[in-house]
Design a protein around this motif. Structure first.
Motif, PDB file in Angstrom:
ATOM      1  N   GLY A 181      -9.366  -5.176  11.284  1.00 32.08           N
ATOM      2  CA  GLY A 181      -8.846  -5.775  10.066  1.00 32.08           C
ATOM      3  C   GLY A 181      -7.651  -4.969   9.585  1.00 32.08           C
ATOM      4  N   ILE A 182      -7.397  -4.977   8.282  1.00 28.73           N
ATOM      5  CA  ILE A 182      -6.318  -4.156   7.732  1.00 28.73           C
ATOM      6  C   ILE A 182      -6.728  -2.694   7.873  1.00 28.73           C
ATOM      7  CG2 ILE A 182      -5.050  -3.541   5.641  1.00 28.73           C
ATOM      8  CD1 ILE A 182      -5.256  -6.428   4.761  1.00 28.73           C
ATOM      9  N   ILE A 183      -5.931  -1.925   8.605  1.00 31.18           N
ATOM     10  CA  ILE A 183      -6.293  -0.547   8.962  1.00 31.18           C
ATOM     11  C   ILE A 183      -5.770   0.414   7.900  1.00 31.18           C
ATOM     12  CG2 ILE A 183      -6.101   1.248  10.716  1.00 31.18           C
ATOM     13  CD1 ILE A 183      -5.526  -0.999  12.756  1.00 31.18           C
ATOM     14  N   LEU A 184      -6.696   1.184   7.330  1.00 29.90           N
ATOM     15  CA  LEU A 184      -6.343   2.141   6.287  1.00 29.90           C
ATOM     16  C   LEU A 184      -6.227   3.540   6.889  1.00 29.90           C
ATOM     17  CD1 LEU A 184      -8.725   0.936   3.436  1.00 29.90           C
ATOM     18  CD2 LEU A 184      -6.446   0.102   4.053  1.00 29.90           C
ATOM     19  N   GLY A 185      -5.029   4.091   6.800  1.00 31.79           N
ATOM     20  CA  GLY A 185      -4.790   5.425   7.341  1.00 31.79           C
ATOM     21  C   GLY A 185      -3.549   6.024   6.709  1.00 31.79           C
ATOM     22  N   ALA A 186      -3.395   7.331   6.850  1.00 31.94           N
ATOM     23  CA  ALA A 186      -2.313   8.051   6.169  1.00 31.94           C
ATOM     24  C   ALA A 186      -1.149   8.356   7.101  1.00 31.94           C
ATOM     25  CB  ALA A 186      -2.858   9.350   5.585  1.00 31.94           C
ATOM     26  N   GLY A 187      -0.007   8.657   6.488  1.00 27.67           N
ATOM     27  CA  GLY A 187       1.155   9.141   7.223  1.00 27.67           C
ATOM     28  C   GLY A 187       2.222   8.106   7.488  1.00 27.67           C
ATOM     29  N   TYR A 188       1.893   6.845   7.256  1.00 27.96           N
ATOM     30  CA  TYR A 188       2.833   5.754   7.540  1.00 27.96           C
ATOM     31  C   TYR A 188       3.006   4.949   6.256  1.00 27.96           C
ATOM     32  CZ  TYR A 188       2.311   7.073  12.395  1.00 27.96           C
ATOM     33  OH  TYR A 188       2.328   7.783  13.567  1.00 27.96           O
ATOM     34  N   TRP A 189       3.903   5.422   5.407  1.00 25.76           N
ATOM     35  CA  TRP A 189       4.007   4.881   4.057  1.00 25.76           C
ATOM     36  C   TRP A 189       5.086   3.805   3.913  1.00 25.76           C
ATOM     37  CZ3 TRP A 189      -0.375   6.538   2.667  1.00 25.76           C
ATOM     38  CH2 TRP A 189      -0.795   7.859   2.878  1.00 25.76           C
ATOM     39  N   SER A 190       5.629   3.343   5.010  1.00 28.02           N
ATOM     40  CA  SER A 190       6.647   2.285   4.953  1.00 28.02           C
ATOM     41  C   SER A 190       6.470   1.367   6.145  1.00 28.02           C
ATOM     42  CB  SER A 190       8.059   2.884   4.944  1.00 28.02           C
ATOM     43  OG  SER A 190       8.283   3.659   6.109  1.00 28.02           O
ATOM     44  N   GLY A 191       7.267   0.309   6.202  1.00 25.44           N
ATOM     45  CA  GLY A 191       7.191  -0.622   7.327  1.00 25.44           C
ATOM     46  C   GLY A 191       5.991  -1.540   7.228  1.00 25.44           C
ATOM     47  N   GLY A 192       5.473  -1.955   8.397  1.00 28.21           N
ATOM     48  CA  GLY A 192       4.400  -2.944   8.441  1.00 28.21           C
ATOM     49  C   GLY A 192       3.009  -2.371   8.294  1.00 28.21           C
ATOM     50  N   SER A 193       2.893  -1.057   8.132  1.00 21.55           N
ATOM     51  CA  SER A 193       1.585  -0.424   8.025  1.00 21.55           C
ATOM     52  C   SER A 193       0.985  -0.635   6.641  1.00 21.55           C
ATOM     53  CB  SER A 193       1.717   1.074   8.305  1.00 21.55           C
ATOM     54  OG  SER A 193       0.582   1.775   7.900  1.00 21.55           O
ATOM     55  N   SER A 194      -0.357  -0.503   6.566  1.00 24.23           N
ATOM     56  CA  SER A 194      -1.038  -0.624   5.275  1.00 24.23           C
ATOM     57  C   SER A 194      -0.624   0.492   4.322  1.00 24.23           C
ATOM     58  CB  SER A 194      -2.556  -0.585   5.474  1.00 24.23           C
ATOM     59  OG  SER A 194      -2.973   0.684   5.947  1.00 24.23           O
ATOM     60  N   GLY A 195      -0.100   1.598   4.874  1.00 23.90           N
ATOM     61  CA  GLY A 195       0.362   2.678   4.017  1.00 23.90           C
ATOM     62  C   GLY A 195       1.419   2.227   3.034  1.00 23.90           C
ATOM     63  N   ASN A 196       2.171   1.212   3.402  1.00 24.31           N
ATOM     64  CA  ASN A 196       3.183   0.641   2.522  1.00 24.31           C
ATOM     65  C   ASN A 196       2.547   0.063   1.269  1.00 24.31           C
ATOM     66  OD1 ASN A 196       5.849  -0.111   1.831  1.00 24.31           O
ATOM     67  ND2 ASN A 196       5.511  -2.165   2.613  1.00 24.31           N
ATOM     68  N   LEU A 197       1.317  -0.477   1.409  1.00 28.21           N
ATOM     69  CA  LEU A 197       0.599  -1.015   0.249  1.00 28.21           C
ATOM     70  C   LEU A 197       0.260   0.091  -0.748  1.00 28.21           C
ATOM     71  CD1 LEU A 197      -1.897  -3.463   2.019  1.00 28.21           C
ATOM     72  CD2 LEU A 197       0.105  -4.082   0.656  1.00 28.21           C
ATOM     73  N   PHE A 198      -0.164   1.247  -0.222  1.00 32.39           N
ATOM     74  CA  PHE A 198      -0.467   2.378  -1.103  1.00 32.39           C
ATOM     75  C   PHE A 198       0.778   2.797  -1.882  1.00 32.39           C
ATOM     76  CE2 PHE A 198      -3.906   2.458   1.928  1.00 32.39           C
ATOM     77  CZ  PHE A 198      -4.994   2.948   1.219  1.00 32.39           C
ATOM     78  N   ARG A 199       1.901   2.837  -1.176  1.00 26.56           N
ATOM     79  CA  ARG A 199       3.158   3.223  -1.831  1.00 26.56           C
ATOM     80  C   ARG A 199       3.559   2.219  -2.899  1.00 26.56           C
ATOM     81  NH1 ARG A 199       8.420   1.993  -0.995  1.00 26.56           N
ATOM     82  NH2 ARG A 199       7.892   0.768   0.852  1.00 26.56           N
ATOM     83  N   GLN A 200       3.442   0.920  -2.576  1.00 27.68           N
ATOM     84  CA  GLN A 200       3.821  -0.124  -3.530  1.00 27.68           C
ATOM     85  C   GLN A 200       2.928  -0.105  -4.762  1.00 27.68           C
ATOM     86  OE1 GLN A 200       3.959  -3.953  -1.622  1.00 27.68           O
ATOM     87  NE2 GLN A 200       5.542  -3.358  -0.180  1.00 27.68           N
ATOM     88  N   ILE A 201       1.631   0.082  -4.541  1.00 30.71           N
ATOM     89  CA  ILE A 201       0.705   0.131  -5.676  1.00 30.71           C
ATOM     90  C   ILE A 201       0.998   1.342  -6.544  1.00 30.71           C
ATOM     91  CG2 ILE A 201      -1.729   0.408  -6.323  1.00 30.71           C
ATOM     92  CD1 ILE A 201      -2.399  -1.239  -3.756  1.00 30.71           C
ATOM     93  N   HIS A 202       1.317   2.466  -5.917  1.00 31.69           N
ATOM     94  CA  HIS A 202       1.654   3.668  -6.687  1.00 31.69           C
ATOM     95  C   HIS A 202       2.927   3.463  -7.496  1.00 31.69           C
ATOM     96  CE1 HIS A 202       3.318   7.788  -7.285  1.00 31.69           C
ATOM     97  NE2 HIS A 202       2.063   8.024  -7.620  1.00 31.69           N
TER      98      HIS A 202
END
Length: 341
Positions: A181-202
Protein backbone atom coordinates in the motif's frame (compact mmCIF):
# COMPACT_ATOMS: atom_id res chain seq x y z
CA UNK A 1 25.34 -12.54 -4.46
CA UNK A 2 22.12 -10.49 -4.25
CA UNK A 3 21.21 -7.79 -6.78
CA UNK A 4 18.92 -4.89 -5.83
CA UNK A 5 17.65 -2.73 -8.68
CA UNK A 6 16.51 0.76 -7.77
CA UNK A 7 18.78 0.77 -4.74
CA UNK A 8 18.47 4.53 -4.28
CA UNK A 9 14.68 4.55 -3.85
CA UNK A 10 12.72 4.39 -0.59
CA UNK A 11 12.25 0.61 -0.57
CA UNK A 12 15.66 -0.06 -2.13
CA UNK A 13 17.57 1.99 0.45
CA UNK A 14 15.86 0.35 3.43
CA UNK A 15 16.21 -3.09 1.84
CA UNK A 16 19.94 -2.53 1.32
CA UNK A 17 20.36 -1.51 4.96
CA UNK A 18 18.60 -4.65 6.14
CA UNK A 19 20.55 -6.97 3.81
CA UNK A 20 24.02 -5.61 4.58
CA UNK A 21 23.18 -5.48 8.31
CA UNK A 22 22.62 -9.23 8.04
CA UNK A 23 26.02 -9.68 6.39
CA UNK A 24 24.74 -10.39 2.88
CA UNK A 25 26.88 -9.76 -0.20
CA UNK A 26 24.95 -7.15 -2.15
CA UNK A 27 25.25 -5.37 -5.49
CA UNK A 28 22.88 -2.49 -6.27
CA UNK A 29 22.08 -0.36 -9.29
CA UNK A 30 21.79 3.39 -9.44
CA UNK A 31 21.26 5.92 -12.24
CA UNK A 32 22.56 9.19 -10.77
CA UNK A 33 25.55 9.33 -8.43
CA UNK A 34 24.10 12.17 -6.35
CA UNK A 35 21.27 9.89 -5.17
CA UNK A 36 23.76 7.66 -3.33
CA UNK A 37 24.03 10.29 -0.60
CA UNK A 38 20.36 9.79 0.21
CA UNK A 39 20.92 6.06 0.78
CA UNK A 40 23.85 6.79 3.07
CA UNK A 41 21.64 9.23 4.97
CA UNK A 42 18.97 6.55 5.45
CA UNK A 43 21.66 4.24 6.83
CA UNK A 44 22.62 6.94 9.34
CA UNK A 45 19.13 6.82 10.87
CA UNK A 46 19.56 3.25 12.03
CA UNK A 47 23.26 2.61 12.65
CA UNK A 48 26.25 4.27 14.32
CA UNK A 49 28.41 2.40 11.81
CA UNK A 50 26.44 3.54 8.76
CA UNK A 51 29.45 4.49 6.64
CA UNK A 52 31.07 1.07 7.06
CA UNK A 53 27.84 -0.72 6.18
CA UNK A 54 27.27 1.52 3.16
CA UNK A 55 30.75 0.77 1.81
CA UNK A 56 30.03 -2.97 1.73
CA UNK A 57 27.58 -2.43 -1.15
CA UNK A 58 28.94 -2.93 -4.66
CA UNK A 59 27.33 -0.13 -6.66
CA UNK A 60 26.80 -0.39 -10.43
CA UNK A 61 25.61 2.49 -12.58
CA UNK A 62 22.92 0.94 -14.76
CA UNK A 63 19.60 2.00 -16.23
CA UNK A 64 17.16 -0.92 -16.41
CA UNK A 65 16.82 -0.29 -20.14
CA UNK A 66 20.58 -0.37 -20.72
CA UNK A 67 21.15 -4.07 -21.45
CA UNK A 68 24.99 -4.04 -21.67
CA UNK A 69 25.33 -2.38 -18.25
CA UNK A 70 22.69 -4.70 -16.80
CA UNK A 71 24.66 -7.68 -18.09
CA UNK A 72 27.59 -6.54 -15.96
CA UNK A 73 25.31 -6.04 -12.96
CA UNK A 74 24.01 -9.62 -13.26
CA UNK A 75 27.42 -11.34 -13.17
CA UNK A 76 27.46 -13.90 -10.35
CA UNK A 77 23.98 -12.99 -9.12
CA UNK A 78 21.75 -15.65 -7.53
CA UNK A 79 18.85 -13.57 -6.12
CA UNK A 80 17.25 -10.38 -7.47
CA UNK A 81 15.09 -7.79 -5.73
CA UNK A 82 13.58 -5.62 -8.46
CA UNK A 83 12.67 -2.33 -6.79
CA UNK A 84 13.40 0.07 -9.66
CA UNK A 85 10.33 1.88 -10.94
CA UNK A 86 9.03 5.20 -12.20
CA UNK A 87 6.24 6.60 -10.00
CA UNK A 88 3.97 9.17 -11.60
CA UNK A 89 0.23 9.70 -11.94
CA UNK A 90 0.60 12.31 -14.67
CA UNK A 91 -1.25 11.06 -17.80
CA UNK A 92 1.30 12.60 -20.17
CA UNK A 93 4.03 10.43 -18.58
CA UNK A 94 2.37 7.22 -19.81
CA UNK A 95 4.99 6.25 -22.39
CA UNK A 96 7.86 6.96 -20.00
CA UNK A 97 6.06 4.85 -17.37
CA UNK A 98 5.71 2.01 -19.86
CA UNK A 99 9.37 2.18 -20.81
CA UNK A 100 10.61 1.97 -17.21
CA UNK A 101 7.96 -0.15 -15.50
CA UNK A 102 7.02 -2.63 -18.23
CA UNK A 103 9.95 -2.74 -20.66
CA UNK A 104 12.47 -2.36 -17.82
CA UNK A 105 10.88 -5.21 -15.87
CA UNK A 106 10.88 -7.37 -19.00
CA UNK A 107 14.63 -6.76 -19.26
CA UNK A 108 15.18 -7.78 -15.64
CA UNK A 109 13.07 -10.92 -16.10
CA UNK A 110 14.94 -11.89 -19.26
CA UNK A 111 18.31 -11.44 -17.55
CA UNK A 112 17.13 -13.47 -14.56
CA UNK A 113 16.30 -16.30 -16.96
CA UNK A 114 19.53 -16.07 -18.99
CA UNK A 115 21.69 -15.91 -15.83
CA UNK A 116 19.82 -18.77 -14.10
CA UNK A 117 18.86 -16.61 -11.12
CA UNK A 118 17.35 -18.72 -8.34
CA UNK A 119 14.57 -16.32 -7.38
CA UNK A 120 13.17 -12.88 -8.21
CA UNK A 121 11.17 -10.56 -5.95
CA UNK A 122 9.26 -7.81 -7.74
CA UNK A 123 7.93 -4.75 -5.90
CA UNK A 124 4.59 -3.94 -7.48
CA UNK A 125 1.78 -1.90 -5.89
CA UNK A 126 -1.78 -2.22 -4.63
CA UNK A 127 -2.52 0.04 -7.61
CA UNK A 128 -2.09 -3.11 -9.73
CA UNK A 129 -4.73 -5.06 -7.78
CA UNK A 130 -8.39 -5.08 -8.86
CA UNK A 131 -11.35 -3.52 -7.06
CA UNK A 132 -14.83 -4.61 -5.96
CA UNK A 133 -18.10 -2.88 -6.73
CA UNK A 134 -18.96 -3.39 -3.04
CA UNK A 135 -16.72 -0.89 -1.25
CA UNK A 136 -16.94 -2.76 2.05
CA UNK A 137 -15.67 -6.03 0.57
CA UNK A 138 -11.99 -6.58 1.23
CA UNK A 139 -9.71 -6.60 -1.79
CA UNK A 140 -7.35 -9.59 -1.88
CA UNK A 141 -4.79 -11.11 -4.23
CA UNK A 142 -7.53 -12.86 -6.25
CA UNK A 143 -9.59 -9.72 -6.90
CA UNK A 144 -9.75 -9.44 -10.68
CA UNK A 145 -8.10 -6.54 -12.49
CA UNK A 146 -10.52 -4.83 -14.86
CA UNK A 147 -8.73 -3.25 -17.85
CA UNK A 148 -11.96 -1.36 -18.67
CA UNK A 149 -11.80 0.62 -15.41
CA UNK A 150 -10.54 4.19 -15.46
CA UNK A 151 -7.16 3.07 -14.11
CA UNK A 152 -4.28 5.48 -13.55
CA UNK A 153 -1.33 5.35 -15.94
CA UNK A 154 0.85 4.21 -13.04
CA UNK A 155 -1.51 1.34 -12.18
CA UNK A 156 -1.68 0.21 -15.81
CA UNK A 157 2.10 0.01 -16.11
CA UNK A 158 2.60 -1.74 -12.75
CA UNK A 159 0.01 -4.33 -13.79
CA UNK A 160 1.81 -4.71 -17.11
CA UNK A 161 5.09 -5.21 -15.25
CA UNK A 162 3.52 -7.98 -13.18
CA UNK A 163 2.51 -9.74 -16.40
CA UNK A 164 6.19 -9.74 -17.40
CA UNK A 165 7.08 -11.40 -14.09
CA UNK A 166 4.38 -14.05 -14.56
CA UNK A 167 5.73 -14.63 -18.09
CA UNK A 168 9.10 -15.24 -16.50
CA UNK A 169 7.63 -17.87 -14.18
CA UNK A 170 6.36 -19.71 -17.26
CA UNK A 171 9.89 -19.63 -18.65
CA UNK A 172 11.50 -21.16 -15.59
CA UNK A 173 12.20 -18.36 -13.11
CA UNK A 174 10.87 -18.62 -9.54
CA UNK A 175 9.34 -15.33 -8.40
CA UNK A 176 7.29 -13.58 -5.75
CA UNK A 177 5.42 -10.32 -6.22
CA UNK A 178 4.58 -7.92 -3.39
CA UNK A 179 1.82 -5.32 -3.64
CA UNK A 180 2.46 -2.70 -0.94
CA UNK A 181 0.00 0.00 0.00
CA UNK A 182 1.20 3.55 0.67
CA UNK A 183 4.70 2.95 2.07
CA UNK A 184 5.67 5.01 5.10
CA UNK A 185 9.38 5.59 5.48
CA UNK A 186 11.91 8.35 6.13
CA UNK A 187 14.55 10.11 4.07
CA UNK A 188 12.56 10.82 0.92
CA UNK A 189 10.72 14.05 1.60
CA UNK A 190 9.99 15.08 -2.00
CA UNK A 191 8.89 13.57 -5.30
CA UNK A 192 6.47 10.66 -5.54
CA UNK A 193 7.29 9.16 -2.15
CA UNK A 194 4.92 9.25 0.83
CA UNK A 195 7.56 11.36 2.57
CA UNK A 196 6.28 14.25 0.49
CA UNK A 197 2.95 13.93 2.34
CA UNK A 198 4.71 14.39 5.68
CA UNK A 199 6.41 17.51 4.36
CA UNK A 200 3.17 18.93 2.95
CA UNK A 201 1.26 18.29 6.16
CA UNK A 202 4.03 19.92 8.18
CA UNK A 203 3.97 22.95 5.89
CA UNK A 204 0.18 23.18 6.26
CA UNK A 205 -2.64 21.58 4.29
CA UNK A 206 -6.03 23.25 4.01
CA UNK A 207 -8.07 20.31 2.80
CA UNK A 208 -8.61 16.71 3.79
CA UNK A 209 -10.24 13.90 1.80
CA UNK A 210 -12.19 10.91 3.03
CA UNK A 211 -10.99 8.14 0.74
CA UNK A 212 -9.68 4.95 2.36
CA UNK A 213 -6.57 3.02 1.34
CA UNK A 214 -3.98 0.66 2.85
CA UNK A 215 -0.77 1.84 4.54
CA UNK A 216 2.38 -0.09 5.44
CA UNK A 217 5.73 0.62 7.09
CA UNK A 218 8.77 0.42 4.81
CA UNK A 219 10.51 -2.10 7.07
CA UNK A 220 7.42 -4.33 6.95
CA UNK A 221 7.77 -4.28 3.16
CA UNK A 222 11.48 -5.08 3.39
CA UNK A 223 11.07 -7.84 5.98
CA UNK A 224 8.23 -9.44 4.04
CA UNK A 225 10.33 -9.41 0.85
CA UNK A 226 13.31 -11.04 2.54
CA UNK A 227 11.19 -13.67 4.29
CA UNK A 228 9.39 -14.54 1.05
CA UNK A 229 12.68 -14.81 -0.83
CA UNK A 230 14.21 -17.12 1.77
CA UNK A 231 11.07 -19.29 1.98
CA UNK A 232 9.92 -22.09 -0.32
CA UNK A 233 7.05 -19.88 -1.55
CA UNK A 234 7.19 -19.14 -5.25
CA UNK A 235 5.05 -17.74 -8.05
CA UNK A 236 2.67 -15.99 -5.65
CA UNK A 237 1.71 -12.37 -5.00
CA UNK A 238 1.10 -10.80 -1.60
CA UNK A 239 -0.71 -7.63 -0.55
CA UNK A 240 1.36 -5.74 2.02
CA UNK A 241 -0.69 -3.42 4.20
CA UNK A 242 -0.77 -2.94 7.93
CA UNK A 243 -4.06 -1.05 8.19
CA UNK A 244 -6.77 0.46 6.02
CA UNK A 245 -7.06 4.11 6.93
CA UNK A 246 -8.87 7.16 5.60
CA UNK A 247 -6.73 9.94 4.15
CA UNK A 248 -8.32 12.27 6.72
CA UNK A 249 -7.27 10.06 9.63
CA UNK A 250 -3.77 9.76 8.18
CA UNK A 251 -3.48 13.53 7.76
CA UNK A 252 -4.67 14.11 11.33
CA UNK A 253 -2.33 11.50 12.81
CA UNK A 254 0.67 12.98 11.00
CA UNK A 255 -0.32 16.55 11.95
CA UNK A 256 -0.60 15.55 15.61
CA UNK A 257 2.77 13.76 15.52
CA UNK A 258 4.39 16.83 13.95
CA UNK A 259 2.53 19.18 16.34
CA UNK A 260 0.99 21.22 13.53
CA UNK A 261 -2.59 22.17 12.73
CA UNK A 262 -4.42 19.50 10.71
CA UNK A 263 -6.47 20.42 7.63
CA UNK A 264 -9.92 21.79 8.53
CA UNK A 265 -11.89 21.71 5.27
CA UNK A 266 -13.14 18.68 3.36
CA UNK A 267 -12.35 18.59 -0.34
CA UNK A 268 -15.80 17.60 -1.56
CA UNK A 269 -16.16 15.49 -4.72
CA UNK A 270 -17.47 18.46 -6.71
CA UNK A 271 -14.44 20.52 -5.67
CA UNK A 272 -12.06 17.77 -6.78
CA UNK A 273 -13.91 17.54 -10.10
CA UNK A 274 -13.31 21.24 -10.67
CA UNK A 275 -9.72 21.04 -9.42
CA UNK A 276 -8.52 18.32 -11.80
CA UNK A 277 -10.13 20.09 -14.76
CA UNK A 278 -8.43 23.36 -13.86
CA UNK A 279 -5.16 21.48 -13.44
CA UNK A 280 -5.58 19.98 -16.91
CA UNK A 281 -6.34 23.42 -18.40
CA UNK A 282 -3.30 24.95 -16.72
CA UNK A 283 -1.16 22.14 -18.09
CA UNK A 284 -2.47 22.68 -21.61
CA UNK A 285 -2.06 26.45 -21.55
CA UNK A 286 1.24 26.81 -19.69
CA UNK A 287 2.81 23.33 -20.02
CA UNK A 288 2.99 22.97 -16.23
CA UNK A 289 3.29 19.54 -14.67
CA UNK A 290 0.04 17.85 -13.73
CA UNK A 291 -0.56 17.94 -9.98
CA UNK A 292 -4.02 16.36 -9.93
CA UNK A 293 -5.26 13.94 -12.59
CA UNK A 294 -8.83 12.71 -13.03
CA UNK A 295 -7.81 9.31 -11.64
CA UNK A 296 -6.01 10.84 -8.63
CA UNK A 297 -9.08 12.92 -7.81
CA UNK A 298 -11.19 9.77 -7.99
CA UNK A 299 -8.86 7.75 -5.76
CA UNK A 300 -8.84 10.55 -3.16
CA UNK A 301 -12.49 9.78 -2.37
CA UNK A 302 -12.52 6.05 -3.20
CA UNK A 303 -13.07 3.44 -0.49
CA UNK A 304 -10.52 0.65 -1.04
CA UNK A 305 -10.02 -1.80 1.81
CA UNK A 306 -7.35 -4.48 1.49
CA UNK A 307 -6.93 -7.93 3.01
CA UNK A 308 -3.45 -8.74 4.40
CA UNK A 309 -4.32 -12.22 5.68
CA UNK A 310 -2.50 -14.14 2.92
CA UNK A 311 0.93 -12.93 4.08
CA UNK A 312 0.01 -13.35 7.75
CA UNK A 313 -1.07 -16.95 7.13
CA UNK A 314 1.92 -17.79 4.89
CA UNK A 315 4.65 -16.41 7.16
CA UNK A 316 2.99 -15.75 10.51
CA UNK A 317 3.83 -12.13 9.74
CA UNK A 318 3.05 -9.35 12.24
CA UNK A 319 2.73 -5.83 10.82
CA UNK A 320 3.87 -2.72 12.68
CA UNK A 321 0.91 -0.57 13.84
CA UNK A 322 0.50 2.47 11.61
CA UNK A 323 0.47 4.86 14.58
CA UNK A 324 3.95 3.63 15.51
CA UNK A 325 5.16 3.95 11.93
CA UNK A 326 3.79 7.50 11.61
CA UNK A 327 5.43 8.56 14.87
CA UNK A 328 8.81 7.09 13.90
CA UNK A 329 8.80 8.74 10.46
CA UNK A 330 7.69 12.07 11.94
CA UNK A 331 10.53 12.03 14.46
CA UNK A 332 13.05 11.45 11.68
CA UNK A 333 11.45 14.20 9.57
CA UNK A 334 11.76 16.67 12.45
CA UNK A 335 15.35 15.54 13.06
CA UNK A 336 16.24 16.16 9.40
CA UNK A 337 14.47 19.53 9.50
CA UNK A 338 16.39 20.60 12.60
CA UNK A 339 19.74 19.56 11.08
CA UNK A 340 18.91 21.37 7.84
CA UNK A 341 18.36 24.64 9.69
Amino acid sequence: MILVTGGTGLVGAHLLFKLVSEGQAVRATYRREKTLKRVAHVFSYFSHDAETLFKTIEWVEADINDIPKLQNAFRGITYVYHCAAFVSFEPDKYYELRKVNIKGTANIVNLCISHSVKKLCYVSSIAAVGHHENREKLIDEQTAWNPEDDNSVYAITKYGAELEVWRGTQEGIDAVVVNPGIILGAGYWSGGSSGNLFRQIHNGMRYYVKGIVGYVDVFDVVNAMIQLMTSDIKNERFILISENLSFKDFQYKVANALNVTPPKKEAKPWLLQIAWRLDWLKHKLFRTRRRLSKQSAKSAISISKYDNSKLKDALGFAFKPIDQSINEVCQLYLKDLKEKH
